[in-house]
Scaffold this active site. Structure first.
Site, PDB file in Angstrom:
ATOM      1  N   ASP A 258      -4.511  -0.641  -1.100  1.00  0.00           N
ATOM      2  CA  ASP A 258      -2.675  -0.656  -1.444  1.00  0.00           C
ATOM      3  C   ASP A 258      -2.650  -1.575   0.100  1.00  0.00           C
ATOM      4  O   ASP A 258      -3.334  -1.394   0.766  1.00  0.00           O
ATOM      5  CB  ASP A 258      -1.858  -0.189  -2.074  1.00  0.00           C
ATOM      6  CG  ASP A 258      -0.816  -0.980  -2.335  1.00  0.00           C
ATOM      7  OD1 ASP A 258      -0.198  -1.928  -2.063  1.00  0.00           O
ATOM      8  OD2 ASP A 258       0.459  -0.209  -3.184  1.00  0.00           O
TER       9      ASP A 258
HETATM   10  C1  BGC Z   1       2.728  -3.048  -3.651  1.00  0.00           C
HETATM   11  C2  BGC Z   1       1.645  -3.549  -4.192  1.00  0.00           C
HETATM   12  C3  BGC Z   1       0.938  -5.589  -3.844  1.00  0.00           C
HETATM   13  C4  BGC Z   1       0.891  -5.356  -2.550  1.00  0.00           C
HETATM   14  C5  BGC Z   1       0.582  -6.601  -1.699  1.00  0.00           C
HETATM   15  C6  BGC Z   1       2.559  -3.431  -1.818  1.00  0.00           C
HETATM   16  O1  BGC Z   1       3.695  -3.161  -1.006  1.00  0.00           O
HETATM   17  O2  BGC Z   1       2.495  -1.783  -3.374  1.00  0.00           O
HETATM   18  O3  BGC Z   1       1.801  -3.765  -5.772  1.00  0.00           O
HETATM   19  O4  BGC Z   1      -0.035  -5.814  -4.358  1.00  0.00           O
HETATM   20  O5  BGC Z   1       2.860  -4.681  -1.625  1.00  0.00           O
HETATM   21  O6  BGC Z   1       1.949  -7.075  -1.907  1.00  0.00           O
END
Ligand code: BGC
Length: 865
Positions: A258
């Protein structure tokens, strides 16, 4: 008989389970046409291999032209495909996943997956960061709307259909967030403590199904997991990533972190993480090469990661196969227009079909659009004016349009006079300041921004025309802060409210008067904890008896968002003089009394549902309960429409003639509502979660970490299973939804797995349930036949659990028979002692019905030893 059926049993996933794809390991690499490229990749210099394992930028991976590898682009998911944000083009905005899950329709999920793939093509995106298969463990979870359901079986079946469809178009899905990521509070810090059986049967189950179906990427979550007594953050969790995901399940794709979740170098490299996002920079860019050179990380681990990324490139068409020219991005299959007729029609259908009828006394719904229908309709509610179409956070997309409820109702009910009344604002914050009220000191439109260096000297300036865009990037590293100057036109006498909500260090003056200051500098954490989305506001009230301007000056720090870039953030809002909430309420109630029908749209808003925080309670914001009660008292012919992604308490639910749960409906909000009210489309949704009547009854009222841990103490009794275990009565149970037709359940029998039309005779299906239902209504209808198992007497199993379902369309007065396979896994339980699945012998009660508590037919399936 006229009927069509979508049986959502285990068949689809098991077909891919049986295929060679899922067993891909080293053999698959050898068999793959990408063999040469992988071999070439392995011969790359070590520094190039290591560099490939960190993103090139926020949304892109590095290219290696020497091996024909072009840049791959990733994008969120799951509401639409935002892209890198550079093209400035809007994106199709789907209903939230919790909405589309309410259709319980695997075919609809597949169509959504196909649309997402087309959107990805249009946006030059290779990997879509969806679906979210975390479970809705507590109704207050901030990302509840992004998840599909509280039930692992329903989540798994829907997610598999979505992933199959998107990947069939050559676009990678990225299933997330692996695993135990059900809470937003302290989301980058906590460890989820889940016993192994619960992990296997509930929280891992959807991931396992999607991996079996052949998903190409998996996202490791922000949180950590305690497994076998050992706590480790997900991006570095060897037993989880290397052990369960890669070795046991045979996952041959890429594990991506993530965003900014990777904190260290060696543990994630050894633990099974393949790709650190975003880049450039980060722990691998800084330290992985040295760790390989000094033997802390074997080069073979790097080669495996590179091979996985190259395999992904091959799958999405980003690899020309051999050294030389790289492939251009293949835009075949792009829809072209996310606001065009085809997408509009489909998303209207999806949102309308997702809608759940919670109550419909006296057949108030559907409402005739003809001359025999209402002559006057009062459309009421803040959310009727501004529908809350999507939740906040990374899933956010800019839609090509949002279909307006008033326009849509006027078009659908041409014989009626439709009037709109807000009935009181429901957001705490004022609306964004309209650009036309803002003037720069030299008379231009908008806001002047002066760039200041670290000593406060002005080194540049820019003009921003629109106050809504007061999140602007500052690329020049020499700019440490900015000074914002604008004059707000107060264009009439009365009480004006200006709200300035800065993020980070600031100094705010209004008309030369000091209003607020802070020296606290912030960094990228404001992105990770989403506090940039909802900072506290400095409010200035100005009473004036003639039009005038007011000067705003604000000094604001530049925030270094690392891979999210450097930026300045200020929420700049303004409330013009107007009616009080009491006055608006009175007016709405009077309008309802004078109408033949009142439609009240209540709901949540961007202050309520978002990534980055959990809700403090389940209440509808502001005075919406009062609004409903007063409108209903004024006009019993009232339909209440609930515009929310996650449960809110509806204390008046059984006092209102008709209640619809309309979800976060996406860009076709208005059109879908009109289709449902007029009956053009049957709202055939069934709740994919439990709607509480009382906050005190909720089995898992929150997920707040205690000393850094979240204990999943309810075990396998997630969602509706918890309500059953505790014997509590919700407002509406899991699976509930009336639709517009009426159903009789005629028969349930078990047929041999080999002989049913829904089965393939494989050992993975222990039986086929054959259910016959009748549509006894005068209109065609769509039913969701639900199957629940119980192992009476075995206290270790849930009271009952969902084991199959099918969507059946049946013409008025007709009957339909549907075969629903019962997967072996539905009977199995995880034995921690045996470290494997076991199939307990004995009698299992199988019940079929309309919801988890409206079970109308019953039979027994016995498993003998
Ligand atoms: C989220 C993810 C997301 C990523 C990219 C993170 O803060 O938890 O679900 O895909 O950001 O935007």
């Amino acid at each position: 008989m006229s009927s069509t059926t979508t049986a959502a049993g285990a068949l689809d996933s098991n077909e891919s389970l049986d295929s060679d794809e899922s067993t891909a390991g080293t053999e698959t690499i050898a068999d793959s046409p990408a063999l040469d490229a992988i071999a070439v990749a392995a011969t790359l210099p070590l520094d190039e291999k290591v560099a490939l394992l960190t993103g090139a930028a926020t949304w892109t991976l590095r290219a290696i032209p020497e091996i024909g590898l072009r840049t791959m682009t990733v994008s969120d998911g799951p509401i639409g495909v935002r892209g890198t944000g550079e093209d400035g083009l809007p994106s199709a905005q789907l209903p939230a996943p919790s909405a589309t899950a309410a259709t319980w329709d695997v075919d609809l999920q597949a169509r959504l997956g196909t649309l997402m793939a087309a959107e990805a093509r249009r946006k030059a995106v290779d990997v879509v960061l969806a679906p979210v298969v975390n479970l809705q463990r507590s109704p207050v979870g901030g990302r509840h709307f992004e998840c599909l359901a509280e039930d692992p079986f329903l989540t798994a079946r829907l997610a598999v259909a979505f992933v199959d469809a998107i990947q069939a178009q050559g676009i990678a899905a990225c299933v997330k967030h692996f695993v135990g990521n059900e809470t937003e509070t302290d989301r980058t810090e906590y460890l989820s403590r889940i016993d192994e059986r619960t992990l296997r049967e509930a929280y891992l189950a959807p991931f396992e199904a999607v991996v079996e179906a052949g998903v190409w990427t998996v996202m490791a979550a922000y949180n950590g997991l305690v497994l076998d007594g050992v706590g480790q953050t997900s991006t570095a969790h060897g037993p989880l990533l290397n052990g369960i995901l890669k070795q046991e399940w045979g996952f041959d794709g890429v594990v991506v972190s993530d965003w900014l979740a990777t904190k260290t170098t060696v543990e994630p490299a050894l633990g099974g993480l393949d790709l650190v996002m975003p880049g450039p920079g980060g722990p691998w860019a800084d330290g992985l090469l040295a760790a390989v050179r000094d033997g802390r990380v074997p080069e073979s681990a790097i080669d495996d990661k590179v091979a996985r990324i190259v395999r992904l490139a091959e799958r999405v068409g980003a690899l020309s196969g051999l050294a030389g020219e790289t492939l251009p991005f293949d835009a075949t299959g792009a829809t072209g227009d996310p606001g065009g007729d085809e997408v509009t029609a489909f998303l209207t259908e999806a949102a309308a079909r997702s809608t759940v009828v919670l109550r419909n006394e006296g057949g108030l719904l559907p409402v005739s659009p003809g001359p025999d229908g209402p002559a006057r309709i009062a459309l009421i509610g803040h959310n009727a004016i501004t529908p809350f179409t999507q939740g906040g956070g990374s899933a956010f997309v800019t839609a090509p349009h949002v279909s307006d409820p008033l326009d849509a109702l006027r078009a659908a009910f041409p014989a009626a006079k439709v009037e709109l009344h807000r009935g009181g604002a429901t957001t705490m914050g004022a609306p964004l300041t309209p650009a036309e009220l803002l003037t720069t000191p030299d008379g231009g439109r908008g806001v002047r921004i002066e760039h200041l260096d670290a000593d406060g000297a002005v080194i540049g300036s820019q003009q921003v025309p629109d106050a809504a865009s007061l999140w602007f990037p500052i690329d020049d590293d020499a700019v440490a802060s900015v000074r914002l100057i604008t004059d707000v036109m107060l264009d009439r006498a009365g009480r004006h409210v200006i709200e300035l909500a800065p993020v980070g260090a600031h100094l705010i003056e209004v008309d030369g008067v000091h209003r607020a200051a802070s020296d606290t500098h912030v960094g990228v954490e404001v992105v990770l904890n989403s506090s940039y989305a909802n900072p506290p506001a400095v409010e200035t009230v100005i009473e004036t008896d003639a039009p005038r301007t007011v000067r705003i000056e604000a000094e604001l720090q530049v925030i270094d968002g690392e891979s999210y870039g450097r930026f300045v953030r200020l929420h700049f809002r303004y409330r013009a003089p107007g009616q009080t909430v009491d006055e608006e309420l009175d007016q709405a109630v009077a309008a309802a009394a004078a109408s033949d029908l009142a439609v009240v749209v209540v709901g949540t808003n961007p202050e309520t549902e978002s990534e980055g925080w959990d809700r403090p309670n389940l209440a509808l914001p502001a005075r919406q309960n009062e609004l409903v009660r007063r409108v209903v008292a004024a006009n019993p012919r009232t339909v209440v429409v609930v515009n929310a992604g996650a449960p809110v308490l509806l204390p008046w639910l059984d006092e209102v003639a008709a209640v619809l749960w309309w979800w976060l409906p996406g860009q076709e909000a208005g059109r879908s509502l009109a289709a449902v009210l007029s009956g053009a489309t049957e709202p055939s949704g069934r709740l994919p979660w439990t709607l509480p009547a009382d906050e005190a009854d909720v089995p898992v009222p929150n997920g707040i970490p205690v000393d850094g841990f979240i204990d999943y103490a309810e075990g396998v009794d997630v969602g509706h299973r918890g309500w059953d275990r505790l014997g509590r009565t919700p407002a509406r149970e899991f699976g509930y939804g009336l639709g517009y037709a009426e159903w009789e359940y005629r028969s349930l029998e078990l047929v041999d797995a080999a002989s049913g039309t829904g089965g393939d005779g494989s050992a993975d299906h222990l039986a086929i349930a054959r259910v016959t239902i009748a549509n006894v209504a005068a209109r065609d209808g769509r039913e969701v036949v639900q199957l629940y198992l119980s192992a009476d007497g075995d206290e270790s199993r849930p009271v009952r659990w969902l084991a199959g379902f099918a969507v059946v369309e049946v013409a008025a007065g007709d009957t339909a028979t549907v075969d629903i396979p019962l997967a072996r896994r539905s009977f199995e339980t995880w034995s921690t002692d045996a470290a494997g699945w076991t199939l307990p012998v004995g009698a299992y009660r199988l019940r079929a019905g309309r919801s988890s508590r409206d079970l109308r037919l019953e039979t027994t399936h016995t498993i003998s030893g």
